[in-house]
Design a protein around this motif. Structure first.
Motif, short mmCIF file in Angstrom:
data_model
loop_
_atom_site.label_atom_id
_atom_site.label_comp_id
_atom_site.label_asym_id
_atom_site.label_seq_id
_atom_site.Cartn_x
_atom_site.Cartn_y
_atom_site.Cartn_z
N ILE A 21 1.62 56.12 -19.14
CA ILE A 21 1.91 57.37 -18.24
C ILE A 21 3.24 57.90 -18.67
O ILE A 21 3.49 58.94 -18.46
CB ILE A 21 1.60 56.76 -16.78
N ARG A 22 4.19 56.80 -18.63
CA ARG A 22 5.47 57.45 -18.67
C ARG A 22 5.89 58.11 -20.04
O ARG A 22 6.77 58.91 -20.11
CB ARG A 22 6.61 56.26 -18.89
N SER A 23 4.82 57.79 -21.02
CA SER A 23 4.94 58.47 -22.27
C SER A 23 4.63 60.11 -22.42
O SER A 23 4.82 60.55 -23.31
CB SER A 23 4.55 57.72 -23.50
N LEU A 24 3.75 60.55 -21.29
CA LEU A 24 3.49 61.83 -21.23
C LEU A 24 4.66 62.63 -21.13
O LEU A 24 5.82 62.26 -20.60
CB LEU A 24 2.50 61.96 -20.08
N PRO A 25 4.42 63.77 -21.70
CA PRO A 25 5.75 65.04 -21.28
C PRO A 25 6.04 65.13 -19.93
O PRO A 25 4.97 64.99 -18.87
CB PRO A 25 5.05 66.01 -22.04
N LYS A 26 6.99 65.08 -19.36
CA LYS A 26 7.51 65.09 -18.31
C LYS A 26 6.95 66.16 -17.32
O LYS A 26 6.45 65.85 -16.26
CB LYS A 26 9.06 65.03 -18.09
N PRO A 27 6.83 67.33 -17.65
CA PRO A 27 6.22 68.50 -17.00
C PRO A 27 4.56 68.24 -16.69
O PRO A 27 4.33 68.33 -15.53
CB PRO A 27 6.10 69.55 -17.78
N ILE A 28 4.08 67.58 -17.76
CA ILE A 28 2.82 67.09 -17.37
C ILE A 28 2.63 65.61 -16.46
O ILE A 28 1.86 65.68 -15.42
CB ILE A 28 1.76 66.70 -18.67
#
Length: 92
Positions: A21-28
């Protein structure tokens, strides 16, 4: 969007899922709620790890764990396998 995260130093499956979850792009990532994440796995640890974070879980009977074990771990759904694409897409 596809996301693949491999285990590193995580001690629990929930830590691995949190890493994903943390590795998702921040805006997403900032817009995604745990209840909208589906964790797919074939072990009790996969299911309980997803549940610990408030994610929905799909247990797949392709590993060593049977339906009873995955259900006891809290799987929201249990599939024999992932061959039926329509069935899989229907729970997303």
């Amino acid at each position: 969007m596809k996301l693949r995260v491999c285990s590193g130093n995580e001690k629990t499956r929930s830590e691995l899922i949190a890493k994903a979850i943390r590795s998702l792009p921040k805006p997403i990532a900032s817009k995604i709620k745990a209840k909208n994440i589906l964790v797919v796995g074939d072990t009790q640890a996969d299911v309980s790890g997803g549940r610990a974070l408030g994610c929905r879980t799909l247990g797949v009977l392709t590993g060593f764990h049977n339906r009873k074990i995955l259900k006891k771990a809290g799987a929201d759904y249990i599939f024999i396998n992932l061959k039926n694409t329509q069935k899989f897409l229907s729970i997303l």
